[in-house]
Motif scaffolding. Structure first.
Motif, PDB file in Angstrom:
ATOM      1  N   ASP A  86       0.848  -1.235   0.131  1.00 40.31           N
ATOM      2  CA  ASP A  86      -0.088  -0.057  -0.068  1.00 40.31           C
ATOM      3  C   ASP A  86       0.876   1.168  -0.252  1.00 40.31           C
ATOM      4  O   ASP A  86       0.328   2.312  -0.637  1.00 40.31           O
ATOM      5  CB  ASP A  86      -0.721   0.001   1.147  1.00 40.31           C
ATOM      6  N   VAL A  87       1.866   1.193   0.706  1.00 37.20           N
ATOM      7  CA  VAL A  87       3.068   2.352   0.690  1.00 37.20           C
ATOM      8  C   VAL A  87       4.434   1.848   0.512  1.00 37.20           C
ATOM      9  O   VAL A  87       4.781   0.702   1.184  1.00 37.20           O
ATOM     10  CB  VAL A  87       2.862   2.940   2.182  1.00 37.20           C
ATOM     11  N   VAL A  88       4.918   2.287  -0.385  1.00 40.77           N
ATOM     12  CA  VAL A  88       6.606   2.258  -0.606  1.00 40.77           C
ATOM     13  C   VAL A  88       7.083   3.432  -0.359  1.00 40.77           C
ATOM     14  O   VAL A  88       7.081   4.385  -0.892  1.00 40.77           O
ATOM     15  CB  VAL A  88       6.744   1.694  -2.017  1.00 40.77           C
ATOM     16  N   LEU A  89       8.006   3.106   1.061  1.00 45.24           N
ATOM     17  CA  LEU A  89       8.866   4.391   1.416  1.00 45.24           C
ATOM     18  C   LEU A  89      10.168   3.983   1.155  1.00 45.24           C
ATOM     19  O   LEU A  89      10.992   3.057   1.491  1.00 45.24           O
ATOM     20  CB  LEU A  89       8.699   4.460   2.757  1.00 45.24           C
ATOM     21  N   LEU A  90      10.765   4.884   0.014  1.00 45.77           N
ATOM     22  CA  LEU A  90      12.263   4.580  -0.242  1.00 45.77           C
ATOM     23  C   LEU A  90      13.069   5.692   0.609  1.00 45.77           C
ATOM     24  O   LEU A  90      13.271   6.870   0.292  1.00 45.77           O
ATOM     25  CB  LEU A  90      12.379   4.877  -1.870  1.00 45.77           C
ATOM     26  N   ASN A  91      13.707   4.978   1.722  1.00 44.72           N
ATOM     27  CA  ASN A  91      14.422   5.872   2.874  1.00 44.72           C
ATOM     28  C   ASN A  91      15.736   5.572   2.645  1.00 44.72           C
ATOM     29  O   ASN A  91      16.523   6.461   3.198  1.00 44.72           O
ATOM     30  CB  ASN A  91      13.718   5.725   4.011  1.00 44.72           C
ATOM     31  N   ALA A  92      16.169   4.598   2.547  1.00 49.72           N
ATOM     32  CA  ALA A  92      17.672   4.138   2.494  1.00 49.72           C
ATOM     33  C   ALA A  92      18.429   4.962   1.740  1.00 49.72           C
ATOM     34  O   ALA A  92      17.976   5.215   0.259  1.00 49.72           O
ATOM     35  CB  ALA A  92      17.861   2.639   2.002  1.00 49.72           C
TER      36      ALA A  92
END
Length: 148
Positions: A86-92
């Motif tokens: 539902d959510v893809v958080l590209l944080n790395a």
């Protein structure tokens, strides 16, 4: 809705959940009842261990999953087996801080692999399942946010 039918919880795919924003957001998502699949290079970090112990049934860790195509593919496949995110958080991500003429090209290439190639690849692999599910959210945390 019939009483015996379960409501499926949200699935978050977060890159970089060992510390900082990634860990904080993973913690909040888990506390809200969501499931989290998170990539990490440091699965034994204190904060992440605490979160994993508190939510063992809803946190799936994908160790060192962004540095090459094969590892990214395996990580994304594991996430997609859990369902469409539902959510893809590209944080790395990380930076190479040195005068340009002193930078090692292998460090620059690794930075580009994690900060750009990996992000594009994760989106490319997750987006079809998200579209088939009717949507979702892709969030990208930039270096400016990390520095601030």
């Amino acid at each position: 809705m019939p009483q015996n039918q379960k409501v499926k919880s949200q699935l978050w795919f977060i890159t970089g959940v060992s510390s900082g924003f990634g860990l904080s957001i993973a913690r909040k998502a888990l506390e809200s009842g969501a499931r989290v699949a998170g990539t990490t290079r440091r699965p034994d970090s204190d904060g992440l261990r605490e979160v994993a112990e508190a939510h063992p049934d809803r946190l799936s860790l994908l160790v060192d999953a962004l540095r090459d195509d094969r590892a990214r593919g395996e990580a994304c496949e594991r996430v997609l087996q859990m369902g469409p995110p539902d959510v893809v958080l590209l944080n790395a991500g990380f930076g190479v801080f040195a005068p340009v003429e002193e930078m090692e090209m292998r460090d620059v290439m690794e930075m580009m692999e994690v900060n750009f190639i990996a992000q594009m690849d994760v989106i490319r692999r997750c987006l079809p399942a998200m579209r088939a599910n009717g949507g979702g959210v892709v969030l990208v945390m930039g270096a400016a946010a990390a520095i601030a």
